[in-house]
Design a protein around this motif. Structure first.
Motif, PDB file in Angstrom:
ATOM      1  N   ILE A 181      57.846  52.904  29.965  1.00  0.00           N
ATOM      2  CA  ILE A 181      56.580  52.670  30.664  1.00  0.00           C
ATOM      3  C   ILE A 181      56.302  51.172  30.739  1.00  0.00           C
ATOM      4  O   ILE A 181      56.406  50.468  29.728  1.00  0.00           O
ATOM      5  N   THR A 182      55.942  50.699  31.920  1.00  0.00           N
ATOM      6  CA  THR A 182      55.480  49.331  32.092  1.00  0.00           C
ATOM      7  C   THR A 182      54.083  49.369  32.707  1.00  0.00           C
ATOM      8  O   THR A 182      53.763  50.252  33.497  1.00  0.00           O
ATOM      9  N   VAL A 183      53.265  48.408  32.304  1.00  0.00           N
ATOM     10  CA  VAL A 183      51.893  48.326  32.819  1.00  0.00           C
ATOM     11  C   VAL A 183      51.661  46.903  33.303  1.00  0.00           C
ATOM     12  O   VAL A 183      51.943  45.943  32.587  1.00  0.00           O
ATOM     13  N   ARG A 184      51.149  46.785  34.503  1.00  0.00           N
ATOM     14  CA  ARG A 184      50.809  45.471  35.034  1.00  0.00           C
ATOM     15  C   ARG A 184      49.426  45.505  35.674  1.00  0.00           C
ATOM     16  O   ARG A 184      48.900  46.568  35.973  1.00  0.00           O
ATOM     17  N   SER A 185      48.856  44.319  35.873  1.00  0.00           N
ATOM     18  CA  SER A 185      47.521  44.211  36.448  1.00  0.00           C
ATOM     19  C   SER A 185      47.520  43.091  37.472  1.00  0.00           C
ATOM     20  O   SER A 185      48.105  42.026  37.234  1.00  0.00           O
ATOM     21  N   VAL A 186      46.895  43.350  38.610  1.00  0.00           N
ATOM     22  CA  VAL A 186      46.770  42.351  39.671  1.00  0.00           C
ATOM     23  C   VAL A 186      45.292  42.103  39.922  1.00  0.00           C
ATOM     24  O   VAL A 186      44.519  43.043  40.142  1.00  0.00           O
ATOM     25  N   LEU A 187      44.884  40.843  39.859  1.00  0.00           N
ATOM     26  CA  LEU A 187      43.525  40.433  40.213  1.00  0.00           C
ATOM     27  C   LEU A 187      43.623  39.309  41.230  1.00  0.00           C
ATOM     28  O   LEU A 187      44.600  38.560  41.244  1.00  0.00           O
ATOM     29  N   GLY A 188      42.604  39.198  42.071  1.00  0.00           N
ATOM     30  CA  GLY A 188      42.642  38.145  43.068  1.00  0.00           C
ATOM     31  C   GLY A 188      41.379  38.119  43.896  1.00  0.00           C
ATOM     32  O   GLY A 188      40.312  38.516  43.435  1.00  0.00           O
ATOM     33  N   ARG A 189      41.505  37.657  45.148  1.00  0.00           N
ATOM     34  CA  ARG A 189      40.327  37.489  46.000  1.00  0.00           C
ATOM     35  C   ARG A 189      39.693  38.831  46.359  1.00  0.00           C
ATOM     36  O   ARG A 189      38.505  38.905  46.639  1.00  0.00           O
ATOM     37  N   GLU A 232      59.557  42.439  40.740  1.00  0.00           N
ATOM     38  CA  GLU A 232      59.644  41.480  39.648  1.00  0.00           C
ATOM     39  C   GLU A 232      59.045  40.129  40.019  1.00  0.00           C
ATOM     40  O   GLU A 232      58.494  39.432  39.173  1.00  0.00           O
ATOM     41  N   ASP A 233      59.167  39.740  41.311  1.00  0.00           N
ATOM     42  CA  ASP A 233      58.692  38.412  41.703  1.00  0.00           C
ATOM     43  C   ASP A 233      57.239  38.428  42.196  1.00  0.00           C
ATOM     44  O   ASP A 233      56.756  37.426  42.718  1.00  0.00           O
ATOM     45  N   THR A 234      56.541  39.563  42.022  1.00  0.00           N
ATOM     46  CA  THR A 234      55.115  39.624  42.357  1.00  0.00           C
ATOM     47  C   THR A 234      54.309  39.224  41.128  1.00  0.00           C
ATOM     48  O   THR A 234      54.480  39.789  40.043  1.00  0.00           O
ATOM     49  N   THR A 235      53.436  38.251  41.298  1.00  0.00           N
ATOM     50  CA  THR A 235      52.675  37.752  40.148  1.00  0.00           C
ATOM     51  C   THR A 235      51.715  38.813  39.635  1.00  0.00           C
ATOM     52  O   THR A 235      51.053  39.511  40.411  1.00  0.00           O
ATOM     53  N   ALA A 236      51.655  38.944  38.320  1.00  0.00           N
ATOM     54  CA  ALA A 236      50.803  39.962  37.690  1.00  0.00           C
ATOM     55  C   ALA A 236      50.696  39.651  36.207  1.00  0.00           C
ATOM     56  O   ALA A 236      51.452  38.836  35.658  1.00  0.00           O
ATOM     57  N   TRP A 237      49.725  40.286  35.570  1.00  0.00           N
ATOM     58  CA  TRP A 237      49.637  40.267  34.116  1.00  0.00           C
ATOM     59  C   TRP A 237      50.373  41.486  33.584  1.00  0.00           C
ATOM     60  O   TRP A 237      50.221  42.603  34.106  1.00  0.00           O
ATOM     61  N   LEU A 238      51.166  41.306  32.542  1.00  0.00           N
ATOM     62  CA  LEU A 238      51.934  42.397  31.952  1.00  0.00           C
ATOM     63  C   LEU A 238      51.358  42.742  30.581  1.00  0.00           C
ATOM     64  O   LEU A 238      51.064  41.841  29.787  1.00  0.00           O
ATOM     65  N   LEU A 239      51.201  44.022  30.320  1.00  0.00           N
ATOM     66  CA  LEU A 239      50.608  44.489  29.064  1.00  0.00           C
ATOM     67  C   LEU A 239      51.695  44.708  28.026  1.00  0.00           C
ATOM     68  O   LEU A 239      52.730  45.333  28.320  1.00  0.00           O
ATOM     69  N   ASP A 240      51.461  44.211  26.793  1.00  0.00           N
ATOM     70  CA  ASP A 240      52.402  44.484  25.712  1.00  0.00           C
ATOM     71  C   ASP A 240      51.861  45.599  24.814  1.00  0.00           C
ATOM     72  O   ASP A 240      50.722  46.056  24.987  1.00  0.00           O
ATOM     73  N   SER A 241      52.649  46.014  23.866  1.00  0.00           N
ATOM     74  CA  SER A 241      52.301  47.179  23.043  1.00  0.00           C
ATOM     75  C   SER A 241      51.127  46.907  22.111  1.00  0.00           C
ATOM     76  O   SER A 241      50.525  47.845  21.589  1.00  0.00           O
ATOM     77  N   ASP A 242      50.780  45.640  21.902  1.00  0.00           N
ATOM     78  CA  ASP A 242      49.651  45.304  21.033  1.00  0.00           C
ATOM     79  C   ASP A 242      48.340  45.152  21.796  1.00  0.00           C
ATOM     80  O   ASP A 242      47.314  44.805  21.204  1.00  0.00           O
ATOM     81  N   GLY A 243      48.371  45.351  23.102  1.00  0.00           N
ATOM     82  CA  GLY A 243      47.151  45.251  23.894  1.00  0.00           C
ATOM     83  C   GLY A 243      46.929  43.891  24.520  1.00  0.00           C
ATOM     84  O   GLY A 243      45.894  43.666  25.162  1.00  0.00           O
ATOM     85  N   GLY A 244      47.882  42.978  24.354  1.00  0.00           N
ATOM     86  CA  GLY A 244      47.757  41.650  24.952  1.00  0.00           C
ATOM     87  C   GLY A 244      48.316  41.623  26.365  1.00  0.00           C
ATOM     88  O   GLY A 244      49.270  42.349  26.691  1.00  0.00           O
TER      89      GLY A 244
END
Length: 721
Positions: free
Chosen positions: A617-625, A684-696
């Motif tokens: 499982i991978t989790v990513r987040s995108v924020l922007g305008r 892979e080349d789309t900018t995003a925040w990636l979540l790690d197992s510790d919640g960071g």
């Protein structure tokens, strides 16, 4: 309500319709031992409240990002403040209520309410200081370099001080109400989110000290314009002229402070007929909720702070000592300045290619276009006004339309959709509007529009008792003559019917005449407005009955495909992922080898990358305008992909306490279009925040921004058309 999932499609559907996994073989059902292995990971859930704070941290990181235009960074600072205000008013207030009531139930994360509260206060304090320092050390100097000056009173020249003195005398002074505190004047009520001045006075005749509170009027601009893009905080102007309010007294100290209160609503719904009146009463009570946070400038005198803490009944942990000025929501006014070179480049949505005008100045007939093909809309890239709004407006004006049915959760104050529904009712059409008046913080506006619709002759229903009606549905019933007879058109979306937010919120919507979908929508409207409880849905999942169970079955179907050697993959996009049952089903899929990709804007309680639990499982987040708001549930389905869109997030409130709808996209083109959107989001080349197992969350080094790339694609489509 009841909603039975019918897993097989009706006979005679087009070849494009994806085949259900349940037709392939018996569905996968995990046994107790397999489930127990997942549940053995006792710390498998991140805390939802702390996860939300990490979301707001990502908003703050946008304000910190030097590659973002300056005034957009200013706006993100204001958004961070508004977000944190609402979090304290609702979530922190709820935690405090549970602690006070002695309801010491562990959260799914394993933390007790008091432990969660302690961590919230620590993390939010750190973020608030980080925001204040960013504003003071980076944003203000950067604005100054661009000729936009945010100054304090000490920085004003004599001419500016004279200007402020005149403004105070003519406009501000008549509005102010000083409130003294003494044995004859008890400590005044401090309204939530108001900015106030704590004033320490001395009577020169008696040498006695006195305390007074002055509220900074919210009707004036937070930052007072002094000329060409030069501003001073309103509280500075008031503080310098307090001698006008307290003649004959010596002003010794002035300190600004701000209180946040519990402002969530609690309304009993035993009698739906009286729901409007009950809600109006509760809105009055809301202003008197207990304090949950006290913000003060760091220079405040200890004795004044002690007085405020004692009178307001807050703990020392709930006091935030910050560099001034407080309440940066007012930065929206600065971000709105006409300095286009300091903002995102102008963006204009375009009409969806299936609704675009062809060799004519007349608008496209939405009904004719929808009969030819389903229309999958992607806002704000596709124009809301030339699609959804036009759909409702054409329905209101079309003499062949017999009825319009629609849900309204939040809409704008000057909504053309409201006007169109009123026009339709006055023209004699049957108009049913399901109004959710309890949409948090929009209640007053919704009460007003509900009454306006009723007065125009619309049938207004306030949904199902005990449930918020959150689904985004519109249906038009049209008489098309002998050739076809009655035909139904449906719009099912992920966002509100709000022309204003449609330009800022990213959402999907489907306009379709697919008879299986429109039949389901018709049954659902009957459920919402009447006593019908026997509808079964072939193409919809409807909460609170079948969204959770339906999605879990879809996940299990992917596991079955994987075990059988067929292609299997799960890709989900949501605002929040909190529901434990759904998360456990995704853990189960990961353990069985099914790749799972999540795109989550806000809260995520799932821990990715845990050995033996969520390695796939991978989790990513995108924020922007734009605010990423759409919900997508995409399944590989053995090589014949299937996609659902709708209003439901993976949260308890959505799945258990709201009427939510997910629709299975009925044609292969729409499914492929959603698949391409997800391909770009998860690249892979789309900018995003990636979540790690510790919640960071950590930002990757991707060079492609999802929203900017979609804007560019839209521009290319426009120039090639």
């Amino acid at each position: 309500m009841s909603a039975e999932i019918v897993p097989t499609r009706e006979e005679g559907v087009s070849d494009a319709a994806p085949e259900e996994p349940f037709d392939v073989e018996p569905p996968y059902v995990p046994d107790h031992e397999v489930l127990a292995e997942v549940e053995a990971f006792e710390d498998r859930f991140l805390d939802r409240e702390l996860s939300w704070l990490r979301f707001n941290q990502r908003v703050l990181e946008l304000a910190e990002d030097p590659t973002i235009p300056l005034l957009e960074r200013v706006r993100f600072l204001a958004i961070f403040t508004s977000n944190l205000d609402e979090f304290f008013m609702v979530r922190v207030a709820g935690l405090k209520r549970r602690i006070t009531a002695g309801v010491a139930v562990k959260a799914a994360s394993g933390l007790m309410p008091r432990e969660v509260l302690e961590q919230i206060l620590t993390v939010s304090g750190e973020l608030s200081h980080r925001q204040a320092q960013l504003f003071k050390d980076e944003i203000v100097p950067a604005l100054n370099a661009e000729g936009i000056e945010l100054v304090r009173w000490a920085d004003l020249d004599k001419a500016e001080q004279k200007q402020c003195k005149r403004m105070f005398k003519e406009r501000i002074f008549p509005v102010l109400t000083p409130l003294a505190v003494d044995p004859a004047h008890p400590f005044p009520y401090i309204s939530g989110l108001s900015l106030n001045l704590a004033v320490l006075l001395r009577n020169p005749k008696s040498d006695k000290q006195h305390f007074a509170r002055v509220k900074v009027p919210p009707i004036f601009s937070r930052f007072v314009p002094l000329g060409e893009q030069r501003f001073v905080p309103l509280e500075d102007v008031i503080a310098e002229h307090l001698n006008r309010l307290f003649p004959g007294m010596e002003i010794q100290q002035v300190h600004s402070f701000r209180v946040t209160r519990n402002e969530d609503l609690e309304v009993e719904e035993d009698d739906a007929e009286n729901l409007l009146a009950a809600l109006e009463k509760e809105l009055l009570r809301r202003r008197f909720g207990p304090p949950v946070r006290l913000e003060v400038e760091e220079s405040i005198d200890p004795a004044v702070l002690e007085l405020l803490v004692g009178e307001l009944g807050v703990s020392q942990d709930e006091v935030y000592r910050l560099p001034g000025p407080l309440d940066l929501r007012g930065l929206h006014g600065i971000a709105d300045l006409s300095r286009e070179e300091l903002k995102y480049p102008a963006f204009l949505p375009t009409t969806h290619h299936r609704l675009a005008e062809v060799e004519s100045a007349a608008p496209v007939d939405v009904f004719k276009a929808a009969r030819r093909n389903d229309v999958l809309l992607h806002h704000p890239y596709d124009s809301f006004s030339t699609s959804v709004q036009r759909f409702i407006e054409q329905a209101a004006a079309d003499p062949h339309v017999l009825a319009i049915k629609q849900t309204l959760y939040r809409t704008s104050g000057d909504s053309p959709i409201i006007d169109a529904l009123i026009d339709a009712a006055e023209a004699g059409k049957q108009v049913l509007v399901i109004v959710e008046i309890k949409a948090r913080f929009d209640e007053q506006a919704n009460i007003r529009w509900a009454r306006k619709l009723e007065q125009a002759g619309c049938h207004v229903v306030y949904g199902v008792v005990g449930l918020k009606t959150h689904c985004k549905l519109a249906m038009v019933v049209r008489d098309e003559g002998d050739h076809h007879g009655i035909r139904r058109y449906a719009h099912i979306g992920t966002g509100n019917y709000n022309p204003k937010t449609s330009r800022m919120y990213e959402d999907l919507g489907l306009i379709t005449t697919d008879e299986r979908v429109t039949e389901d929508v018709a049954h659902l409207f009957n459920n919402l407005s009447g006593w019908s409880r026997n509808a079964s849905y072939a193409e919809l999942l409807v909460a609170p009955d079948s969204v959770r169970s339906g999605l879990v079955e879809q996940v299990h179907a992917e596991i079955a495909h994987h075990k059988a050697g067929r292609p299997a993959r799960i890709r989900l996009k949501a605002n929040s992922v909190v529901d434990e049952a759904l998360i456990d089903s995704l853990y189960l899929a990961s353990r069985e080898g099914v790749p799972v990709e999540l795109l989550v804007r806000g809260i995520c309680a799932l821990r990715p990358g845990v050995p033996g639990l969520s390695e796939n499982i991978t989790v990513r987040s995108v924020l922007g305008r734009f605010l990423e708001h759409s919900r997508i549930f995409w399944f590989e389905n053995g090589g014949d992909p299937q996609a659902w869109i709708g209003s439901a997030d993976m949260m308890h409130r959505n799945l258990d306490r709201r009427v939510e709808v997910l629709v299975r996209l009925p044609d292969a083109d729409s499914v492929a279009e959603v698949g391409q959107l997800l391909d770009l989001a998860f690249a892979e080349d789309t900018t995003a925040w990636l979540l790690d197992s510790d919640g960071g969350w950590k930002r990757n080094s991707g060079e492609v921004h999802l929203q900017e790339e979609l804007i560019e694609r839209q521009k290319r489509r426009r120039t090639s058309a």
